[in-house]
Structure formats: C-alpha cells, structure tokens
Design a protein around this motif. Structure first.
Motif: not given
Length: 328
Positions: A119-136, A209-216
């Motif tokens: 998640v970026l705002r005005d060209g700056v990363v303000v949040d991120f999430a990664m899923n490296t455990v589940c293959a789904a 998994n990754l976007a809960s609570g985030k505004e996309l």
C-alpha cells in the motif's frame, strides 16, 4: 580504443521459483528496459544466476554500471556478484511500479510461492503484507490445478474468461480447494466455470489474508508471474470493483526495481560499481555451504558463499561471532 559496450544497469531478482534478470539503459533518463530474462530457479539459485549471466554475455557487449539484487536469494546473489545494492522485495516492487506510474497506490504481487500486498500513499510505502506460508493462490498451485485438469497454463486465463456461470470454490486452503474442484467436476460442471470459480476463490483468499483492514485505492497494479492470468485479473477487478492494471514487465518488476535502485545509489554517490565483471561472474566457481554454528547456545544456521576457493560472505548469525570469521 575499443568500446566498452552499451551502458546498462543490471537488476536481479532471485526467488524460489524464478530467477529474473533485466538490463536498463544507462544513459536514457527514462531507464527503459533493453533486455530481460525469466528463468526457472529449480532449487539451484547459483546455477540459474550463472545461466542468466551467460545469456547476457551472449547478447553482446555491455558496460554494466551498477548491479542491484532482490528476492529471497538477494544476499547470495549480491555477495557472488559484488552488488552495489541489496534490497528487499517490497522496496524493489514499489520502486518499479512507481517508475512505471507515479499514481500507483496499491500493488498486488503474486509469484510462484508467495504473494504480497503493498500500500502506497503519495509515492511512499505505508503498509504491506506478505504470505510466504500458504500456497493457496500462488502460481505453483494454479499450475498444479491446470495440469490436473489437463489445461495448458497459457490457456487458463482465456478459459476462465469464457465462463458464463462460475462455481463457488473453497479457497482458504489448497487441500480444500482441490477437493472442492474435484467434487464440482463430479457434478458435471464445466472446466471454464471451475477455473473462473478457482480464480475468484484465490482472490478471496488473498484479500482475506493480506488486505484485512487496508484501503486499496486506485491505481492498482497487478505484478508477478500470475498477472499473466487474465482470469485472475478479472477476479481482482470484480472483487475490488475497480480497474486492475498489469504493467508491461509485470513478470520481472522486482528485478527492474533492483536495477533502478542501483542506478539511483550510484548516481547519488558518483561512485564506481562494485560489480567485478560479467566475464568473471560467468566463469568463476561459486559454491555455498550451510552449517550449524556451535560457538554459542544460539546454534545459528550459517550460510557461506565462496568464489574460486575464497570466502566471500556469510549470514544467519544472531550474535555476530560469524562474519569476518568462518567455519564451524
């Protein structure tokens, strides 16, 4: 005096599934991409990296002004080549996306074994999430299901788009998803409807998994190898209720970002690249070694890299006793 070759910046993204290499024009202010290669890592990152470098050497004469590495194997590649900058995947993907379109606010990246939301705002990363455990929802799972259904992976997206009545597939787990797909086949449901349902399930899994609570917010970029799947792109657009854009070089954006970061670093410092040369990189003998350090109770797993019999670097030490010294 002989020409050194075309000035370029080299970016490398070493992942568990693919190893990607790009060359960016070193004199073009837009840093346009002049060469790229997507290779399968196949569990041997050093071999894949050397193969990619050999392909670069075969393409012609280059003056490599800087090198950047990223991906899960970034430290390995950086030590092997004498990279000027080693950056994480979040920074590399964000840099490449913003270079392509400064209005990007959301990046969805799905590769062979993991997925990321940035998640970026005005060209700056303000949040991120990664899923490296589940293959789904990753590329490897989609490849497996396409093979099981007898569908060439390159036809997956078009078939999913042709669906008129997507079925609902359980997407919280790969085991449940596959079981549900088999059940729907046994009920006589069509392959296009099952594939479209699988795409929708994978998107639900990603967002839950990754976007809960985030505004996309728009602009939304879809990057990584899975972005080639038109069915997945449409599923994201339906779920987000907004357009999803696939950049031109969606499959190698991590490597593009690494090259851009290397260029920025060297232009800022006005320094010389640490890269020790393409010919030497192709012809050198590089090995890696892993062992459990017993110098203290931490028992850290240490990885070392050696080039032509000389120790280059190590990582994995939590106490700092391993680094300048090596060996168990």
């Amino acid at each position: 005096m002989a020409s050194k070759g075309r000035p370029v910046y080299l970016g490398i993204d070493v992942g568990s599934v693919s190893t990607n290499l790009v060359l960016l024009d070193g004199e073009d202010s837009r840093s346009s991409l002049v060469w790229k290669k997507y290779l399968r890592t196949q569990g041997a990152p050093l071999a894949a990296l050397k193969k990619g470098l050999s392909l670069i050497a075969e393409e012609g004469m280059w003056e490599i002004r800087g090198v950047g590495t990223t991906g899960s194997g970034r430290e390995l590649a950086g030590a092997m080549l004498g990279a000027d900058i080693v950056k994480n995947e979040i920074t590399a993907h964000a840099t490449a996306a913003l270079h392509s379109d400064p209005t990007v606010s959301t990046i969805v990246e799905i590769g062979g074994q993991d997925s990321k939301l940035i998640v970026l705002r005005d060209g700056v990363v303000v949040d991120f999430a990664m899923n490296t455990v589940c293959a789904a929802g990753t590329g490897s799972f989609l490849d497996q299901q396409a093979a099981r259904l007898g569908v060439p992976i390159e036809n997956f997206g078009d078939l999913a788009l042709s669906s008129s009545n997507p079925v609902r597939i359980a997407g919280r787990c790969t085991v449940f998803a596959e079981t549900d797909m088999i059940h729907k086949q046994q009920l006589g449901m069509g392959i296009p409807d099952i594939l479209a349902g699988l795409c929708a399930a994978m998107v639900r899994n990603f967002l839950n998994n990754l976007a809960s609570g985030k505004e996309l917010r728009p602009t939304v970029f879809f990057q990584g190898g899975v972005a080639a799947n038109a069915g997945m792109k449409r599923a994201f657009e339906l779920a987000l209720n907004q357009p999803v854009h696939v950049p031109d070089h969606y499959d190698v954006m991590g490597a593009v970002g690494a090259a851009l970061l290397a260029k920025e670093e060297l232009e800022k410092s006005s320094g010389e690249t640490r890269f020790f040369g393409l010919e030497q990189a192709v012809n050198c003998d590089v090995t890696n070694r892993t062992y459990e350090c017993r110098r203290c109770p931490n028992n850290c797993e240490i990885s070392e890299i050696w080039r032509d019999g000389a120790f280059l670097a190590s990582w994995g030490s939590r106490c700092g006793q391993v680094g300048t010294q090596h060996g168990s």
